[in-house]
Write a protein that holds these residues in place. Sequence first.
Motif, short mmCIF file in Angstrom:
data_model
loop_
_atom_site.label_atom_id
_atom_site.label_comp_id
_atom_site.label_asym_id
_atom_site.label_seq_id
_atom_site.Cartn_x
_atom_site.Cartn_y
_atom_site.Cartn_z
N THR A 190 3.63 11.02 0.90
CA THR A 190 2.67 10.30 1.73
C THR A 190 3.30 9.02 2.27
O THR A 190 3.04 8.62 3.41
CB THR A 190 1.39 9.99 0.94
N GLY A 191 4.14 8.37 1.46
CA GLY A 191 4.85 7.17 1.91
C GLY A 191 5.74 7.45 3.11
O GLY A 191 5.82 6.63 4.04
N VAL A 192 6.41 8.60 3.10
CA VAL A 192 7.24 8.98 4.24
C VAL A 192 6.37 9.20 5.48
O VAL A 192 6.73 8.81 6.59
CB VAL A 192 8.10 10.22 3.92
N LEU A 193 5.20 9.83 5.29
CA LEU A 193 4.29 10.03 6.42
C LEU A 193 3.82 8.69 6.99
O LEU A 193 3.70 8.54 8.22
CB LEU A 193 3.08 10.88 6.00
N VAL A 194 3.56 7.72 6.13
CA VAL A 194 3.17 6.38 6.60
C VAL A 194 4.32 5.76 7.38
O VAL A 194 4.11 5.15 8.44
CB VAL A 194 2.74 5.48 5.41
N VAL A 233 0.84 -1.20 0.00
CA VAL A 233 0.00 0.00 0.00
C VAL A 233 0.87 1.25 0.00
O VAL A 233 0.63 2.19 -0.77
CB VAL A 233 -0.96 -0.01 1.22
N ARG A 234 1.91 1.26 0.84
CA ARG A 234 2.79 2.43 0.91
C ARG A 234 3.46 2.71 -0.43
O ARG A 234 3.61 3.86 -0.82
CB ARG A 234 3.86 2.23 1.98
N ASP A 235 3.83 1.67 -1.15
CA ASP A 235 4.49 1.85 -2.44
C ASP A 235 3.55 2.43 -3.49
O ASP A 235 4.01 3.00 -4.48
CB ASP A 235 5.07 0.53 -2.93
N LYS A 236 2.26 2.28 -3.31
CA LYS A 236 1.27 2.84 -4.25
C LYS A 236 1.01 4.33 -3.98
O LYS A 236 0.40 4.99 -4.80
CB LYS A 236 -0.06 2.07 -4.15
#
Length: 169
Positions: A90-94, A82-85
């Motif tokens: 936003t991935g860094v926030l995750v 999911v993070r890669d999508k």
Amino acid sequence: MEKWLFWAEKSKIIIDWVVERTCIAIMALLTIIVTYQVVTRYIFDSPSAVSEVLSRYMFVWLVLIGGAYVFGLREHMAISYVRDKLSPKTGVLVDIFTEWAIAIFAYIVMWQGGYKASVRQMWQLDSALEIPMGVIYSALPISGALILVYFIINQLKLIHQFQKLSVKG
């Protein structure tokens, strides 16, 4: 921020070196003790209770300290589909959120809970090794503290990465 990141990286190199050597030493001793256990059990038909118990406790220490080390490397198991999508920002926030969740667990369960368990068990001796069980339980707060130190270093890196992405986009 750059200065903090520099010192965090330097500190991480030292911490990694100590933790790596500790895990290597535990693994080397564990190999020797388990080999001794196998020899005494199957060749001399006289198993050693001390080596059996000691190897079990050393394995627990290895897993907990090694787990903290892997967390520090950010190579722990993750489901990143999911993070890669998501967008890089936003991935860094995750990643920041995930690290916070792990840090809260490490603080409450491992550091605080492990410390309380260690202190409570200091009076009880292990029957085979005759050392306080609290010494054995102390692997929990030690690994929890390592995770928290690595968390701080990882957060500084992630915040810096987020800031760089914010400037670009």
